[in-house]
Scaffold this active site. Sequence first.
Site, PDB file in Angstrom:
ATOM      1  N   ASN A  10       0.736  -1.209  -0.095  1.00 37.47           N
ATOM      2  CA  ASN A  10      -0.157   0.038  -0.083  1.00 37.47           C
ATOM      3  C   ASN A  10       0.900   1.196  -0.122  1.00 37.47           C
ATOM      4  O   ASN A  10       1.547   1.641   1.099  1.00 37.47           O
ATOM      5  CB  ASN A  10      -0.997  -0.014   1.476  1.00 37.47           C
ATOM      6  CG  ASN A  10      -1.588   1.245   1.261  1.00 37.47           C
ATOM      7  OD1 ASN A  10      -1.749   2.017   0.679  1.00 37.47           O
ATOM      8  ND2 ASN A  10      -2.270   1.515   2.770  1.00 37.47           N
ATOM      9  N   LYS A  12       0.167   4.398  -0.289  1.00 38.71           N
ATOM     10  CA  LYS A  12      -0.376   5.212   0.484  1.00 38.71           C
ATOM     11  C   LYS A  12      -0.110   6.555  -0.546  1.00 38.71           C
ATOM     12  O   LYS A  12      -0.244   6.692  -1.755  1.00 38.71           O
ATOM     13  CB  LYS A  12       0.097   5.562   1.658  1.00 38.71           C
ATOM     14  CG  LYS A  12      -0.106   4.332   2.535  1.00 38.71           C
ATOM     15  CD  LYS A  12       0.146   4.531   4.286  1.00 38.71           C
ATOM     16  CE  LYS A  12      -0.023   3.282   4.869  1.00 38.71           C
ATOM     17  NZ  LYS A  12       0.037   3.204   6.481  1.00 38.71           N
ATOM     18  N   HIS A  93      -9.564   1.574   5.149  1.00 36.24           N
ATOM     19  CA  HIS A  93      -8.433   1.755   5.761  1.00 36.24           C
ATOM     20  C   HIS A  93      -8.334   2.663   7.090  1.00 36.24           C
ATOM     21  O   HIS A  93      -9.191   3.617   6.678  1.00 36.24           O
ATOM     22  CB  HIS A  93      -7.149   2.056   4.632  1.00 36.24           C
ATOM     23  CG  HIS A  93      -5.813   2.163   5.313  1.00 36.24           C
ATOM     24  ND1 HIS A  93      -5.223   2.958   6.317  1.00 36.24           N
ATOM     25  CD2 HIS A  93      -4.980   1.287   5.217  1.00 36.24           C
ATOM     26  CE1 HIS A  93      -3.985   2.699   6.724  1.00 36.24           C
ATOM     27  NE2 HIS A  93      -3.823   1.725   6.070  1.00 36.24           N
ATOM     28  N   GLU A  95      -6.682   4.837   8.047  1.00 41.42           N
ATOM     29  CA  GLU A  95      -6.289   6.388   7.732  1.00 41.42           C
ATOM     30  C   GLU A  95      -7.512   7.028   6.950  1.00 41.42           C
ATOM     31  O   GLU A  95      -7.710   8.291   6.884  1.00 41.42           O
ATOM     32  CB  GLU A  95      -5.194   6.387   6.724  1.00 41.42           C
ATOM     33  CG  GLU A  95      -3.907   5.960   7.679  1.00 41.42           C
ATOM     34  CD  GLU A  95      -2.486   5.706   6.978  1.00 41.42           C
ATOM     35  OE1 GLU A  95      -2.655   5.602   5.674  1.00 41.42           O
ATOM     36  OE2 GLU A  95      -1.709   5.067   7.719  1.00 41.42           O
ATOM     37  N   GLU A 165      -5.524  -4.653  10.611  1.00 39.60           N
ATOM     38  CA  GLU A 165      -4.357  -3.651  11.017  1.00 39.60           C
ATOM     39  C   GLU A 165      -4.700  -2.849  12.286  1.00 39.60           C
ATOM     40  O   GLU A 165      -5.373  -2.051  12.062  1.00 39.60           O
ATOM     41  CB  GLU A 165      -4.411  -2.638   9.716  1.00 39.60           C
ATOM     42  CG  GLU A 165      -3.977  -3.136   8.361  1.00 39.60           C
ATOM     43  CD  GLU A 165      -3.698  -2.366   7.451  1.00 39.60           C
ATOM     44  OE1 GLU A 165      -2.344  -2.552   6.936  1.00 39.60           O
ATOM     45  OE2 GLU A 165      -4.083  -1.309   7.211  1.00 39.60           O
ATOM     46  N   GLY A 171       2.722   2.193  11.206  1.00 43.87           N
ATOM     47  CA  GLY A 171       3.723   2.915  10.969  1.00 43.87           C
ATOM     48  C   GLY A 171       4.561   3.295  12.184  1.00 43.87           C
ATOM     49  O   GLY A 171       5.371   4.234  12.227  1.00 43.87           O
ATOM     50  N   SER A 211       3.436  -2.252  10.615  1.00 45.57           N
ATOM     51  CA  SER A 211       4.777  -2.525  10.669  1.00 45.57           C
ATOM     52  C   SER A 211       5.648  -3.682  10.011  1.00 45.57           C
ATOM     53  O   SER A 211       6.082  -4.131  11.025  1.00 45.57           O
ATOM     54  CB  SER A 211       5.056  -2.146  12.067  1.00 45.57           C
ATOM     55  OG  SER A 211       4.867  -0.617  12.440  1.00 45.57           O
TER      56      SER A 211
HETATM   57  P1  PGA Z   1       2.779   0.217   7.741  1.00 48.87           P
HETATM   58  O1  PGA Z   1       1.435   0.501   7.037  1.00 48.87           O
HETATM   59  O2  PGA Z   1       3.319  -1.175   7.032  1.00 48.87           O
HETATM   60  O3  PGA Z   1       3.633   1.287   7.223  1.00 48.87           O
HETATM   61  O4  PGA Z   1       2.717   0.124   9.332  1.00 48.87           O
HETATM   62  C1  PGA Z   1       0.598  -0.551   6.911  1.00 48.87           C
HETATM   63  C2  PGA Z   1      -0.893   0.003   6.372  1.00 48.87           C
HETATM   64  O5  PGA Z   1      -1.252   1.070   6.706  1.00 48.87           O
HETATM   65  O6  PGA Z   1      -1.468  -0.722   5.494  1.00 48.87           O
END
Ligand code: PGA
Length: 253
Positions: A10, A12, A93, A95, A165, A171, A211
């Site tokens: 992803n 983003k 997601h 976010e 997640e 992150g 992560s």
């Molecule tokens: P990350 O993000 O691997 O940077 O923690 C995962 C995600 O939000 O899909």
Amino acid sequence: MAERPFIVGNWKMNGTRSMLSEARAIDRASQRLMKVEVALAPPYTLIHAVHKEVEQIGVGAQDCHPAEGTAHTGDVSAAMVLDAGAKFVILGHSERRQGHGEDDSMVKSKAASAIAAGLRIIICCGESEAVRDAGEEESFVLGQIRASLPDDLDNAAATLTIAYEPIWAIGTGKTPSAENVGAMHRAIRALLVQLYGEEHGAAVRILYGGSVKPDNALELLGADEVGGALVGGASLTAESFLGIVLAAAELPE
Ligand code: PGA
């Protein structure tokens, strides 16, 4: 029968055309790792370009609007991402849920419209740190999934992927233990079997995200009922993303 592990990057809000070389490198290496299904979800602006660059890996979108082509300035419909070369879309997601106020019913209507357009869907779920501290993560996540899934899913196994997640792991470099991931994934599996029956419910892949890095991928991917990973930061370079794909290729079949 267990499906191949599914490793999805992803990107983003990252990626200009200079990153197409990373997509190409990921694609070339994935051609030698057929035990793993690999995909990238670049930003809308790169879907078509990535689709043109790659031969083996899947390409998807990170979101879509629930409506069909109408007056929605700045939005992108499911049919448009399909036309650009996407085969799947990530929905719900955290976010988007946090940054755009998307609730479960919005995710559900996006899911219905994505499936109607012919896209596979990856529905994201996951608890905040406060919910986990209160010991309510399982009921919270199962509630999110129930309310975000479209009604009448004809072929759940072929259409649907779930991505668990935990928000506090995204992150941050923090991850739940493999035991905790396994416990949540078993609970999600039980819900899917209840909703779609033994055959389809057992075949829907449940990804872990938050992560995931090359050095923890083998442990997280080896947890109970984990069918792959949704990878953010570590999907931005071919080197780190392929480290995760390689870990998935090492899993026992
Ligand atoms: P990350 O993000 O691997 O940077 O923690 C995962 C995600 O939000 O899909």
